[in-house]
Scaffold this motif. Structure first.
Motif, PDB file in Angstrom:
ATOM      1  N   GLY A  67       0.592  -1.199   0.160  1.00 35.40           N
ATOM      2  CA  GLY A  67       0.261   0.116   0.439  1.00 35.40           C
ATOM      3  C   GLY A  67       1.212   1.034  -0.076  1.00 35.40           C
ATOM      4  O   GLY A  67       2.130   1.505  -1.073  1.00 35.40           O
ATOM      5  N   ASP A  68       0.877   2.601   1.221  1.00 37.42           N
ATOM      6  CA  ASP A  68       1.952   3.111   0.498  1.00 37.42           C
ATOM      7  C   ASP A  68       2.476   3.289   1.902  1.00 37.42           C
ATOM      8  O   ASP A  68       3.288   4.596   2.572  1.00 37.42           O
ATOM      9  CB  ASP A  68       0.564   4.243   1.517  1.00 37.42           C
ATOM     10  N   ILE A  69       2.827   1.817   2.870  1.00 43.39           N
ATOM     11  CA  ILE A  69       3.358   1.405   3.718  1.00 43.39           C
ATOM     12  C   ILE A  69       5.023   0.190   3.242  1.00 43.39           C
ATOM     13  O   ILE A  69       4.947  -0.287   2.711  1.00 43.39           O
ATOM     14  CB  ILE A  69       3.294   1.070   4.569  1.00 43.39           C
ATOM     15  N   MET A  70       6.173   1.410   3.179  1.00 51.46           N
ATOM     16  CA  MET A  70       7.506   0.577   2.823  1.00 51.46           C
ATOM     17  C   MET A  70       7.365  -0.652   4.138  1.00 51.46           C
ATOM     18  O   MET A  70       8.044  -0.136   5.486  1.00 51.46           O
ATOM     19  CB  MET A  70       8.626   1.481   3.312  1.00 51.46           C
ATOM     20  N   ALA A  71       7.461  -1.494   4.342  1.00 52.44           N
ATOM     21  CA  ALA A  71       7.224  -2.981   5.136  1.00 52.44           C
ATOM     22  C   ALA A  71       8.611  -3.886   4.823  1.00 52.44           C
ATOM     23  O   ALA A  71       9.002  -4.239   3.853  1.00 52.44           O
ATOM     24  CB  ALA A  71       6.303  -3.838   4.753  1.00 52.44           C
ATOM     25  N   LYS A  72       9.723  -3.739   5.719  1.00 53.85           N
ATOM     26  CA  LYS A  72      10.918  -4.297   6.007  1.00 53.85           C
ATOM     27  C   LYS A  72      10.379  -5.834   5.346  1.00 53.85           C
ATOM     28  O   LYS A  72       9.461  -6.109   6.742  1.00 53.85           O
ATOM     29  CB  LYS A  72      11.178  -4.507   7.497  1.00 53.85           C
TER      30      LYS A  72
END
Length: 361
Positions: free
Chosen positions: A223-228
């Motif tokens: 989505g709009d989040i950069m996930a580790k």
């Protein structure tokens, strides 16, 4: 003496400034690319005439976004491992310690792997077509593929098909034939003579140095989040597994071109003697492609959802670009049967800015 030194400084300063101006536009492009593709950390170097002439380190590489990317920042280079491993294998053979005619079937699981792959829905296994409609031959299990042929991606027949799973069996074939561990071959034949430092040959490398301490963790947009992302637990194979910074790849590139790893005749053969068609070719761990009259040698790397990389050589101009990132942004979805590095936005910008103008001179 002082007057002469001052004169030298005054003359050298404009030259140095001009050299930096040459790369300013490309540097700005990479930073914009990094931001547009939500990539926390991106590193790049350009090698010309046997020396690093430009380096760029963009963004941050820690979880909190506080530690700037530096020359020490490392990445999983994924399939860019292939030309390095292939070069080491060729050097081992030239030293008389490995027979390139060794059949891949010395890997005890080769036949089973081939049977599974050739009947799978994986395009480089069971066959199919690429997005251009070019046919992808299925893996040929009746063909007694040799180590030399595997280095040229010929496990699917006489025409190359990029088959990373088959390539990943190379170390098992070498061990099955009584050869040394691939990690030892790469360290002795490539890393040490090239002076590659802070390089981990997989997670289990007992001499990995600082490569893991400076590793940029991987990220992927959700989505709009950069996930580790979780780190891959794959260890070192001929197909992938090296963790390194761009300067280490530059050291390999410089040593390779200088003939310190394999004889210059092997490199010359790829540049001048291998005739390739419109789909290009794959030889000795390199994709080969002709662009605007120039022979290109290159490899991309894609650790899905984690890392991506590009290693592009323009050998007749003695020019090389290396780009590493901790997202898959650098990957552009290259065909399995067509060399098309010019489809990469980063490669195309580099070729248009640095290669095309020099051809006009």
């Amino acid at each position: 003496m002082l007057r002469a030194l001052l004169a030298f400084i005054l003359l050298a300063a404009p030259a140095a400034a001009a050299a930096q101006d040459e790369f300013a536009e490309f540097e700005a492009f990479l930073e914009e690319f990094r931001r547009d593709h939500s990539t926390p950390s991106l590193s790049a170097v350009i090698v010309r005439d046997g020396a690093i002439v430009w380096e760029g380190y963009f963004g941050t590489y820690d979880d909190e976004g506080e530690i700037p990317t530096t020359a020490d920042t490392t990445y999983s280079i994924a399939s860019v491992t292939k030309p390095i491993a292939a070069t080491a294998i060729l050097a081992e053979s030239l030293a008389g310690d490995l027979e390139l005619g060794t059949p891949m079937s010395t890997d005890a699981d080769w036949d089973g792997t081939c049977e599974w792959l050739s009947t799978s829905a994986i395009p480089f296994g069971g066959g199919g077509a690429d997005r251009h409609g070019n046919p992808i031959a299925p893996m040929d299990c009746d063909r007694p593929t040799t180590l030399a042929e595997m280095l040229d991606m010929r496990a699917n027949g006489d025409t190359f098909v990029y088959n990373p799973i088959a390539f990943a069996r190379i170390d098992r074939a070498i061990s099955g034939a009584g050869g040394r561990a691939l990690r030892a071959i790469v360290r002795d034949r490539v890393m040490e003579p090239a002076g590659m430092r802070n390089v981990a040959l997989g997670w289990h490398d007992p001499e990995q140095g600082d490569a893991l301490r400076f590793l940029a963790p991987p990220f992927h947009p959700v989505g709009d989040i950069m996930a580790k992302q979780a780190l891959s637990d794959d260890d070192f194979r001929a197909a992938g597994g090296i963790i390194a910074a761009p300067r280490a790849l530059a050291a390999f590139d410089i040593a390779y071109d200088a003939g310190l790893l394999v004889p210059p005749a092997l490199r010359k053969r790829l540049i001048d003697d291998v005739e390739i068609g419109p789909l290009g070719d794959y030889r000795h761990g390199w994709w080969l492609e002709d662009w605007a009259g120039e022979r290109l040698m290159w490899h991309s790397g894609w650790d899905e959802g984690r890392y991506s990389s590009l290693y592009l050589k323009v050998p007749r101009q003695r020019l090389t670009l290396v780009v590493l990132a901790n997202t898959e942004a650098v990957w552009w979805g290259n065909s399995l049967v067509k060399a098309e590095v010019a489809e990469s936005p980063i490669a195309r910008r580099f070729l248009d800015q640095f290669v095309a103008p020099r051809r006009k001179d």
